[in-house]
Design a protein around this motif. Sequence first.
Motif, PDB file in Angstrom:
ATOM      1  N   TYR A  62       1.273  -0.877  -0.035  1.00 59.48           N
ATOM      2  CA  TYR A  62      -0.334   0.101   0.332  1.00 59.48           C
ATOM      3  C   TYR A  62       0.840   0.704  -0.053  1.00 59.48           C
ATOM      4  O   TYR A  62       1.738   1.261   0.859  1.00 59.48           O
ATOM      5  CB  TYR A  62      -0.855   0.173   1.346  1.00 59.48           C
ATOM      6  N   GLN A  63       0.120   2.148  -0.756  1.00 60.59           N
ATOM      7  CA  GLN A  63       0.744   3.737  -0.632  1.00 60.59           C
ATOM      8  C   GLN A  63       1.009   4.523   0.285  1.00 60.59           C
ATOM      9  O   GLN A  63      -1.133   4.483   0.225  1.00 60.59           O
ATOM     10  CB  GLN A  63       0.943   3.788  -2.522  1.00 60.59           C
ATOM     11  N   GLN A  64       0.829   5.843   0.832  1.00 61.92           N
ATOM     12  CA  GLN A  64       0.329   7.161   1.773  1.00 61.92           C
ATOM     13  C   GLN A  64       0.729   7.771   1.726  1.00 61.92           C
ATOM     14  O   GLN A  64       1.767   8.059   2.116  1.00 61.92           O
ATOM     15  CB  GLN A  64      -0.047   5.943   3.123  1.00 61.92           C
ATOM     16  N   PHE A  65      -0.333   8.668   1.178  1.00 57.03           N
ATOM     17  CA  PHE A  65       0.129  10.631   0.894  1.00 57.03           C
ATOM     18  C   PHE A  65       0.208  10.759   2.112  1.00 57.03           C
ATOM     19  O   PHE A  65      -1.122  10.573   2.665  1.00 57.03           O
ATOM     20  CB  PHE A  65      -0.176  10.732   0.084  1.00 57.03           C
ATOM     21  N   PRO A  66       0.668  11.811   3.126  1.00 56.35           N
ATOM     22  CA  PRO A  66      -0.172  12.820   3.785  1.00 56.35           C
ATOM     23  C   PRO A  66      -1.262  13.082   3.665  1.00 56.35           C
ATOM     24  O   PRO A  66      -1.832  13.054   3.430  1.00 56.35           O
ATOM     25  CB  PRO A  66       0.910  13.648   4.310  1.00 56.35           C
ATOM     26  N   SER A  67      -1.735  13.407   4.987  1.00 57.08           N
ATOM     27  CA  SER A  67      -3.460  12.608   5.010  1.00 57.08           C
ATOM     28  C   SER A  67      -4.525  12.533   4.082  1.00 57.08           C
ATOM     29  O   SER A  67      -5.324  12.549   4.061  1.00 57.08           O
ATOM     30  CB  SER A  67      -3.481  14.554   5.017  1.00 57.08           C
ATOM     31  N   GLN A  68      -3.989  11.560   3.578  1.00 57.47           N
ATOM     32  CA  GLN A  68      -5.054  10.176   2.379  1.00 57.47           C
ATOM     33  C   GLN A  68      -4.727   9.488   3.587  1.00 57.47           C
ATOM     34  O   GLN A  68      -3.955   8.772   4.682  1.00 57.47           O
ATOM     35  CB  GLN A  68      -4.384  10.553   1.568  1.00 57.47           C
TER      36      GLN A  68
END
Lengths: 110, 115
Positions: free
Chosen positions: A36-42
């Motif tokens: 999984y990938q996570q961008f800031p505040s998402q």
Amino acid sequence: LAKTTQPISMDSYEGQEVNITCSHNNIATNDYITWYQQFPSQGPRFIIQGYKTKVTNEVASLFIPADRKSSTLSLPRVSLSDTAVYYCLVGDYNNNDMRFGAGTRLTVKP
Amino acid sequence: EPEVTQTPSHQVTQMGQEVILRCVPISNHLYFYWYRQILGQKVEFLVSFYNNEISEKSEIFDDQFSVERPDGSNFTLKIRSTKLEDSAMYFCASSLTSGISSEQYFGPGTRLTVT
């Protein structure tokens, strides 16, 4: 639930290929490897999943050696927008308890 | 592309108050989840829900938390008496099949601030 180990952080430059390796020595026969990938505040976003050998989609490739004790997420020609935290998870359809580790914080520089 | 939606995007509440966070999962999905992420920390699993009952929960999901699917579309997380340490981003997710081997779709999150 197989424990996973990833580097805490990595730096890269635009246009380079990035490989992030995850160790999962206790992987079970029915376990899949999911990134999984996570961008800031998402919220996290599914990138790719595999069981063995190689899987490729429009975003990334996933390389899994024969012993399945590790896996490598490969991001071709990264851009600044690939700066994110990348998580490796290992489990099967019986595990609904998704234990995210600290992940790998990838920073892509211009 | 179908997506998970969450409301509100930001909720501010006083310690001791009850809050309800709402989620609309993807319509044909069968498995629903709540996670939380305290600022700067990792994503933590709270609970999974299937067929109108909890299928798994973590040690964080104690008696002050509850989940419900009140109708065919909404999935809610209730925190009965909020504490300062409940301040976090709460993510809802849904999937068509079960387990870590399924692809979970996450919502944009609700930022809960307890004062």
